[in-house]
Structures are given as C-alpha cells and as structure tokens.
Design an enzyme around this catalytic site. Structure first.
Site, PDB file in Angstrom:
ATOM      1  N   ASN A  28       0.880  -1.172   0.000  1.00  0.00           N
ATOM      2  CA  ASN A  28       0.000   0.000   0.000  1.00  0.00           C
ATOM      3  C   ASN A  28       0.917   1.221   0.000  1.00  0.00           C
ATOM      4  OD1 ASN A  28      -1.788   2.063   0.535  1.00  0.00           O
ATOM      5  ND2 ASN A  28      -2.227   1.418   2.641  1.00  0.00           N
ATOM      6  N   TRP A  29       1.021   1.838  -1.165  1.00  0.00           N
ATOM      7  CA  TRP A  29       1.958   2.965  -1.280  1.00  0.00           C
ATOM      8  C   TRP A  29       1.459   4.233  -0.593  1.00  0.00           C
ATOM      9  CZ3 TRP A  29       4.004   2.979  -7.062  1.00  0.00           C
ATOM     10  CH2 TRP A  29       4.893   1.912  -7.203  1.00  0.00           C
ATOM     11  N   LYS A  30       0.187   4.273  -0.267  1.00  0.00           N
ATOM     12  CA  LYS A  30      -0.415   5.492   0.309  1.00  0.00           C
ATOM     13  C   LYS A  30      -0.139   6.673  -0.630  1.00  0.00           C
ATOM     14  CE  LYS A  30       0.031   3.305   4.740  1.00  0.00           C
ATOM     15  NZ  LYS A  30       0.190   3.390   6.181  1.00  0.00           N
ATOM     16  N   HIS A 114      -9.430   1.459   5.183  1.00  0.00           N
ATOM     17  CA  HIS A 114      -8.105   1.570   5.814  1.00  0.00           C
ATOM     18  C   HIS A 114      -8.205   2.507   7.016  1.00  0.00           C
ATOM     19  CE1 HIS A 114      -3.938   2.683   6.486  1.00  0.00           C
ATOM     20  NE2 HIS A 114      -3.625   1.548   5.904  1.00  0.00           N
ATOM     21  N   GLU A 116      -6.408   4.830   8.045  1.00  0.00           N
ATOM     22  CA  GLU A 116      -6.170   6.258   7.775  1.00  0.00           C
ATOM     23  C   GLU A 116      -7.428   6.914   7.200  1.00  0.00           C
ATOM     24  OE1 GLU A 116      -2.528   5.680   5.572  1.00  0.00           O
ATOM     25  OE2 GLU A 116      -1.603   5.043   7.450  1.00  0.00           O
ATOM     26  N   GLU A 186      -5.428  -4.814  10.747  1.00  0.00           N
ATOM     27  CA  GLU A 186      -4.352  -3.837  10.902  1.00  0.00           C
ATOM     28  C   GLU A 186      -4.560  -3.059  12.197  1.00  0.00           C
ATOM     29  OE1 GLU A 186      -2.406  -2.775   6.927  1.00  0.00           O
ATOM     30  OE2 GLU A 186      -4.104  -1.448   7.185  1.00  0.00           O
ATOM     31  N   GLY A 192       2.730   2.115  10.715  1.00  0.00           N
ATOM     32  CA  GLY A 192       3.707   3.186  10.555  1.00  0.00           C
ATOM     33  C   GLY A 192       4.463   3.522  11.825  1.00  0.00           C
ATOM     34  N   SER A 232       3.562  -2.257  10.256  1.00  0.00           N
ATOM     35  CA  SER A 232       5.023  -2.348  10.442  1.00  0.00           C
ATOM     36  C   SER A 232       5.611  -3.690  10.004  1.00  0.00           C
ATOM     37  CB  SER A 232       5.407  -2.025  11.890  1.00  0.00           C
ATOM     38  OG  SER A 232       5.046  -0.686  12.193  1.00  0.00           O
ATOM     39  N   GLY A 253       2.860  -1.172   4.226  1.00  0.00           N
ATOM     40  CA  GLY A 253       2.919   0.244   3.875  1.00  0.00           C
ATOM     41  C   GLY A 253       4.345   0.657   3.584  1.00  0.00           C
ATOM     42  N   GLY A 254       5.030   1.205   4.592  1.00  0.00           N
ATOM     43  CA  GLY A 254       6.379   1.767   4.424  1.00  0.00           C
ATOM     44  C   GLY A 254       7.347   0.868   3.674  1.00  0.00           C
TER      45      GLY A 254
END
Ligand code: PGA
Length: 270
Positions: A28-30, A114, A116, A186, A192, A232, A253-254
């Site tokens: 997930n590149w966000k 998600h 966010e 999640e 993150g 993470s 993500g990251g």
C-alpha cells in the site's frame, strides 16, 4: 490485444494444487512517489519477481499511476489495486473515483476502510460497507481493513471493535461476495510505528475474525477467506508472521516503497 488482465482470473483464494489459502503479499503505497518513480519501481519489481510462484502479489498505488503501471505489469504476476473508492457509479461527486473507473484502468483489487481513511477522513463502518458492496459490484476484490486503536486494545475492547467493524462492514454482503473479499487485520497502533503486533497477537485476532465469519456465514467461508496482517511489516518480521497458520499474507505500507525490501517480503519463503 487486451491492455489489462482479466479480473475473473484472480479470485483464486484457494490454491488449486495445495488446496490451501494462497498467500497474498500486498503493498500500500499510500500518498507516495511520482509517476516516474512508480514506473521505475514497477519495471524493477517485475524483473525481480519473474521467478516467483505460489504467492499472489498486489500493489495498491495512487489513482494517477494505475493506468500506466497496470499496462507495464499486464504479463507479470503483480496485480494493481486502488486505495479507496466511492460507492456511486458516476455523477456529480467532485474528486471521487468509482469502482468502474478503477476497473477500467486495470485494477482488480481495492482497499476499503483503511484506518487512515477511518481516522483522518472520518469514514464510518456504514460507509466502508457501501464501499465493499460497490467494489464487489464492479468485479473488484475488496481488501476490507479492520483494527483497534491502542486505547481500545489497552482497555480490552479489541474483540468488541473487531466484531463491530466486521459485522457492520459486511452487512448485506452475500456469501458469494464475502468469498471474493480479503480481510486485513491492521491494529492502528502498529501502522507506521515500527511496532508490529507479535505473530501470536495477530494470529489470535485472525482466529477471532474467522469465528465472526463462521457466525455471520458458515464454516466454509471462515476457512476460505484470506486474512492479511498489516502494521510495520518488514523483511525482518515477515517470516515469523507468515509461520502463523491463520495469517494468509500481509498488507505492507512503508516497506513496500522500496524495491529491495518489498522483494524480500514477497520472497520470505526462501
Ligand atoms: P505500515 O502500513 O506497513 O507502514 O505500518 C501498513 C498499512 O497502513 O497498510
């Protein structure tokens, strides 16, 4: 010649050869990268994953890259997905993107709910439910995200929150629909933060979610659905997470922004 993959080919949650849930590694590149960087990444990843078998790989990228990247990756195993959608098919909804639009640029998956979106943009369980239904109507596989905050975990409300999110999110979703859905657990406190849930904490939550699915649908549904862990995930913790019997993949993500680390996560079984 068809420019994109055919979505009906990708509903292979059960591996035909092993009869097990097939692992799904999703990035997930966000809101990251430019188009040039995204294309560079796609070309490199395609090359590095050319010999990978037995695992599904997905990149959920910003709307503006989907068309270019799905064309580049059409002959690879890597799928493209959106990170969000709106539930109406079309109309006066300035700034929104429909499932049909995602499908038309080669997406086969879309993230719904998600944390966010829930916490920064105020998405409710009812809205997430409409998004899941809209995704299914457009032949997209929803990646339905659920998870508790730190405060909720510390006050022992994790199961209540998961129950509420799963029940309301799947309200009115048919058995056929849920069988095309992927769930991502999640925990908000792990996203993150560099603090992942331990493999057993994640496995326990996944078992709880399977129990909910059994009550809402039946045993077959609870056994077939793929449940991903997210929060993470990195090349150092992937192996231990994937050893857990109820973790069927990850939403990253990251660590999905860097080709080296995403490649290592996909090839965790080596
Ligand atoms: P993270 O994000 O891997 O950077 O924690 C996961 C996610 O938000 O899906």
């Amino acid at each position: 010649m068809q420019s994109f993959k055919n979505s009906s080919e990708f509903l292979h949650e059960i591996d035909k050869e092993t009869n097990m849930r097939r692992p799904l590694i999703a990035g997930n590149w966000k809101m990251n990268k430019t188009l040039t960087e995204a294309i560079e990444f796609a070309l490199a990843l395609q090359d590095r994953l050319s010999d990978v078998v037995g695992v599904d790989v997905l990149l959920c990228v910003p709307f503006t890259f989907q068309n270019s990247i799905s064309k580049i990756l059409k002959d690879s195993l890597i799928e493209i997905g959106g990170q969000n959608l709106y539930w109406e098919e079309k109309g006066a909804f300035t700034g929104e993107i429909s499932g049909l639009m995602l499908e038309s640029v080669g997406c086969n998956f879309v993230i719904a709910g998600h944390s966010e979106r829930r916490h920064i943009f105020g998405e409710t369980n009812e809205e997430v439910n409409k998004k899941i239904k809209a995704a299914l109507k457009s032949y997209l596989t929803p990646i339905f995200c659920v998870g508790e905050t730190l405060e909720e975990r510390e006050s022992e409300k994790t199961e209540d929150i998961l129950e509420e999110q799963v029940t309301l999110g799947l309200n009115g979703v048919s058995e056929e629909g849920i069988l095309k859905t992927v769930i991502a657990y999640e925990p908000v406190w792990a996203i993150g933060t560099g603090r992942n849930a331990t493999p057993s904490q994640a496995n326990e939550a996944h078992i709880f979610i399977r129990g909910l699915l059994k009550n809402l649908y039946n045993e077959e549904v609870s056994e077939r659905i793929r449940i991903l862990y997210g929060g993470s995930v990195n090349p150092d913790n992937i192996k231990d997470l994937m050893k857990e019997p109820n973790i069927d993949g990850v939403l990253v993500g990251g660590a999905s922004l860097n080709v080296d680390s995403f490649e290592k996560i996909v090839k965790h079984y080596e």
